[in-house]
Motif scaffolding. Sequence first.
Motif, PDB file in Angstrom:
ATOM      1  N   THR A 269      -9.437  44.653  21.786  1.00 61.97           N
ATOM      2  CA  THR A 269      -8.704  45.808  22.327  1.00 61.97           C
ATOM      3  C   THR A 269      -7.199  45.639  22.173  1.00 61.97           C
ATOM      4  N   ASP A 270      -6.781  44.579  21.475  1.00 60.97           N
ATOM      5  CA  ASP A 270      -5.349  44.289  21.354  1.00 60.97           C
ATOM      6  C   ASP A 270      -4.828  44.445  19.921  1.00 60.97           C
ATOM      7  N   GLY A 271      -5.608  45.089  19.065  1.00 61.63           N
ATOM      8  CA  GLY A 271      -5.160  45.301  17.703  1.00 61.63           C
ATOM      9  C   GLY A 271      -5.321  44.102  16.789  1.00 61.63           C
ATOM     10  N   THR A 272      -6.269  43.229  17.104  1.00 64.36           N
ATOM     11  CA  THR A 272      -6.477  42.025  16.293  1.00 64.36           C
ATOM     12  C   THR A 272      -6.746  42.365  14.831  1.00 64.36           C
ATOM     13  N   GLY A 273      -7.643  43.308  14.583  1.00 67.62           N
ATOM     14  CA  GLY A 273      -8.004  43.649  13.211  1.00 67.62           C
ATOM     15  C   GLY A 273      -6.831  44.195  12.415  1.00 67.62           C
ATOM     16  N   ALA A 274      -6.093  45.121  13.012  1.00 66.35           N
ATOM     17  CA  ALA A 274      -4.939  45.708  12.322  1.00 66.35           C
ATOM     18  C   ALA A 274      -3.878  44.651  12.050  1.00 66.35           C
ATOM     19  N   LEU A 275      -3.667  43.740  13.013  1.00 66.10           N
ATOM     20  CA  LEU A 275      -2.678  42.683  12.816  1.00 66.10           C
ATOM     21  C   LEU A 275      -3.102  41.754  11.680  1.00 66.10           C
ATOM     22  N   ALA A 276      -4.404  41.457  11.586  1.00 66.78           N
ATOM     23  CA  ALA A 276      -4.885  40.594  10.510  1.00 66.78           C
ATOM     24  C   ALA A 276      -4.593  41.213   9.149  1.00 66.78           C
ATOM     25  N   ARG A 277      -4.829  42.502   9.025  1.00 66.05           N
ATOM     26  CA  ARG A 277      -4.541  43.174   7.749  1.00 66.05           C
ATOM     27  C   ARG A 277      -3.052  43.139   7.442  1.00 66.05           C
ATOM     28  N   GLU A 278      -2.243  43.336   8.464  1.00 67.62           N
ATOM     29  CA  GLU A 278      -0.791  43.305   8.270  1.00 67.62           C
ATOM     30  C   GLU A 278      -0.324  41.927   7.830  1.00 67.62           C
ATOM     31  N   LEU A 279      -0.878  40.878   8.436  1.00 71.34           N
ATOM     32  CA  LEU A 279      -0.494  39.517   8.070  1.00 71.34           C
ATOM     33  C   LEU A 279      -0.911  39.202   6.629  1.00 71.34           C
ATOM     34  N   ALA A 280      -2.089  39.679   6.229  1.00 69.34           N
ATOM     35  CA  ALA A 280      -2.533  39.447   4.857  1.00 69.34           C
ATOM     36  C   ALA A 280      -1.631  40.168   3.862  1.00 69.34           C
ATOM     37  N   HIS A 281      -1.225  41.383   4.210  1.00 70.63           N
ATOM     38  CA  HIS A 281      -0.327  42.144   3.337  1.00 70.63           C
ATOM     39  C   HIS A 281       1.041  41.463   3.232  1.00 70.63           C
TER      40      HIS A 281
ATOM     41  N   TRP B  92     -14.854  22.776  -8.464  1.00 70.03           N
ATOM     42  CA  TRP B  92     -14.737  23.038  -7.028  1.00 70.03           C
ATOM     43  C   TRP B  92     -15.681  24.170  -6.620  1.00 70.03           C
ATOM     44  N   PRO B  93     -16.527  23.937  -5.618  1.00 70.22           N
ATOM     45  CA  PRO B  93     -17.477  24.971  -5.193  1.00 70.22           C
ATOM     46  C   PRO B  93     -16.773  26.124  -4.489  1.00 70.22           C
ATOM     47  N   SER B  94     -17.416  27.280  -4.502  1.00 71.60           N
ATOM     48  CA  SER B  94     -16.857  28.443  -3.821  1.00 71.60           C
ATOM     49  C   SER B  94     -17.096  28.331  -2.320  1.00 71.60           C
ATOM     50  N   VAL B  95     -16.168  28.908  -1.552  1.00 74.55           N
ATOM     51  CA  VAL B  95     -16.219  28.799  -0.092  1.00 74.55           C
ATOM     52  C   VAL B  95     -15.970  30.165   0.533  1.00 74.55           C
ATOM     53  N   GLY B  96     -16.803  30.506   1.504  1.00 70.41           N
ATOM     54  CA  GLY B  96     -16.568  31.689   2.314  1.00 70.41           C
ATOM     55  C   GLY B  96     -16.075  31.262   3.688  1.00 70.41           C
ATOM     56  N   VAL B  97     -14.891  31.711   4.062  1.00 73.39           N
ATOM     57  CA  VAL B  97     -14.294  31.336   5.348  1.00 73.39           C
ATOM     58  C   VAL B  97     -14.565  32.452   6.354  1.00 73.39           C
ATOM     59  N   VAL B  98     -15.201  32.118   7.473  1.00 73.83           N
ATOM     60  CA  VAL B  98     -15.571  33.101   8.485  1.00 73.83           C
ATOM     61  C   VAL B  98     -14.793  32.821   9.762  1.00 73.83           C
ATOM     62  N   VAL B  99     -14.083  33.851  10.238  1.00 69.65           N
ATOM     63  CA  VAL B  99     -13.236  33.709  11.427  1.00 69.65           C
ATOM     64  C   VAL B  99     -13.639  34.762  12.456  1.00 69.65           C
ATOM     65  N   PRO B 100     -14.418  34.396  13.487  1.00 71.61           N
ATOM     66  CA  PRO B 100     -14.685  35.353  14.575  1.00 71.61           C
ATOM     67  C   PRO B 100     -13.447  35.479  15.449  1.00 71.61           C
ATOM     68  N   ALA B 101     -13.103  36.715  15.819  1.00 70.20           N
ATOM     69  CA  ALA B 101     -11.861  36.909  16.586  1.00 70.20           C
ATOM     70  C   ALA B 101     -12.051  38.019  17.601  1.00 70.20           C
ATOM     71  N   ARG B 102     -11.759  37.721  18.852  1.00 75.88           N
ATOM     72  CA  ARG B 102     -11.824  38.711  19.928  1.00 75.88           C
ATOM     73  C   ARG B 102     -10.536  38.637  20.736  1.00 75.88           C
ATOM     74  N   ASP B 103      -9.737  39.666  20.646  1.00 71.14           N
ATOM     75  CA  ASP B 103      -8.455  39.729  21.365  1.00 71.14           C
ATOM     76  C   ASP B 103      -7.594  38.498  21.083  1.00 71.14           C
ATOM     77  N   GLU B 104      -7.300  38.297  19.806  1.00 74.79           N
ATOM     78  CA  GLU B 104      -6.557  37.104  19.374  1.00 74.79           C
ATOM     79  C   GLU B 104      -5.191  37.458  18.784  1.00 74.79           C
ATOM     80  N   ALA B 105      -4.664  38.637  19.100  1.00 72.06           N
ATOM     81  CA  ALA B 105      -3.388  39.042  18.517  1.00 72.06           C
ATOM     82  C   ALA B 105      -2.254  38.085  18.885  1.00 72.06           C
ATOM     83  N   ALA B 106      -2.347  37.435  20.024  1.00 70.73           N
ATOM     84  CA  ALA B 106      -1.267  36.550  20.466  1.00 70.73           C
ATOM     85  C   ALA B 106      -1.163  35.288  19.612  1.00 70.73           C
ATOM     86  N   VAL B 107      -2.299  34.807  19.078  1.00 78.63           N
ATOM     87  CA  VAL B 107      -2.273  33.546  18.340  1.00 78.63           C
ATOM     88  C   VAL B 107      -2.426  33.739  16.832  1.00 78.63           C
ATOM     89  N   LEU B 108      -2.872  34.905  16.409  1.00 79.06           N
ATOM     90  CA  LEU B 108      -3.176  35.124  14.990  1.00 79.06           C
ATOM     91  C   LEU B 108      -1.975  34.888  14.063  1.00 79.06           C
TER      92      LEU B 108
END
Length: 392
Positions: free
Chosen positions: A83-95, A41-57
């Motif tokens: 401006t809605d904490g998308t990045g911090a929420l992503a880290r929290e969801l991963a944790h 199975w080949p390696s895959v890099g998943v890229v997710v652009p996100a701007r103010d997506e805390a509501a759906v993340l």
Amino acid sequence: MSAIVWTAAGSLAAWLWLLLGQGFFWRTDVRLPPRRDPEAWPSVGVVVPARDEAAVLPASLPSLLAQDYPGRAEVVLVDDGSTDGTGALARELAHRHGGLPLTVTSPGEPPAGWTGKLWAVRHGIGLARARGPEYLLLTDADIAHAPDSLRQLVAAAGPGGFDVVSQMARLRVESRWERLVVPAFVYFFAQLYPFRRIARKGGRTAAAAGGCVLLRAEAAERARIPDTIRHAVIDDVALARAVKSSGGHIWLGLAEGVDSVRPYPRLHDLWRMVSRSAYTQLRHNPLLLAGTVAGLVLVYLVPPLALIAGVAAGGTAATVLGGTAWLVMTGTYVPMLRYYRQPLWLAPLLPCTAFLYLLMTVDSAVRHYRGRGAAWKGRTYTRPDAVVGEES
């Protein structure tokens, strides 16, 4: 009545051509091509652009992290000035959920000549490439994937020799406006870019669906993605055209297990989604706008109007021609309604939906000439795309 009869005849002729000569666009059986598990199975890099997506993340990111993929895969979420904490929420969801490794990064504001999304994608691809992946999965922050989504995409890309395998995510259809407008959105897209023609090698038709694009890394380098399309507002079609122009083989079809979780509860929300890029699709050309409006009127509005006029005036020819054209139109829309699991009584209402799209397209042009261009999440793009979609 003679003018009505001739116009109705023209509309019926257009529908007969669309039925048989436009790549059978109305069929909904174009799903992932034949799949075969690779030996390695080949390696895959998943890229997710996100701007103010805390509501759906919370409804989308865990599904990516939980991918059941036998090879190496990593997720890069690019926080595009949220401006809605998308990045911090992503880290929290991963944790909280674990799963695939997640990197959260931010590229800063895009320089002149770049759209925000493509600047974010460039940054994400750059980070992903550091690991040397064979494939890149470009997916939006509002897209939820079934656990085997990545596995199925990769297994489909290899046997067909595809450089792009893209699935048009199943959009949310819950509110009454979503039921009226959303299936028609996909129906009109397929009419403009028939899926069967997209997969033909050497064909001109090129399109992808930005919510789910598996892209061979080598093809991305060859087509210089995303630099060559850096100011494309309709970036998915531009990406597909760039890859195909560089000799790539692409595939697009309807999705199973790839769903958009973004709600469009009001007509205003759907109107903004369509109008922000409709005039860009027409290359900001007034003549193309006039032709599109005339075409929408002839193809979608004339049949019911001719039928009504024929019944009112006792004109048999207008009644038969208008009614037959409307019947063909309705029949071609039924498969899409079934795909979206919607009641079939919505099919005869397609002329009403087409009229809404006509108004949205005109509104898009008005916004452009008022200097508001393609506005999305606080950014406005008034400059035309350098790379635009190509009609079949």
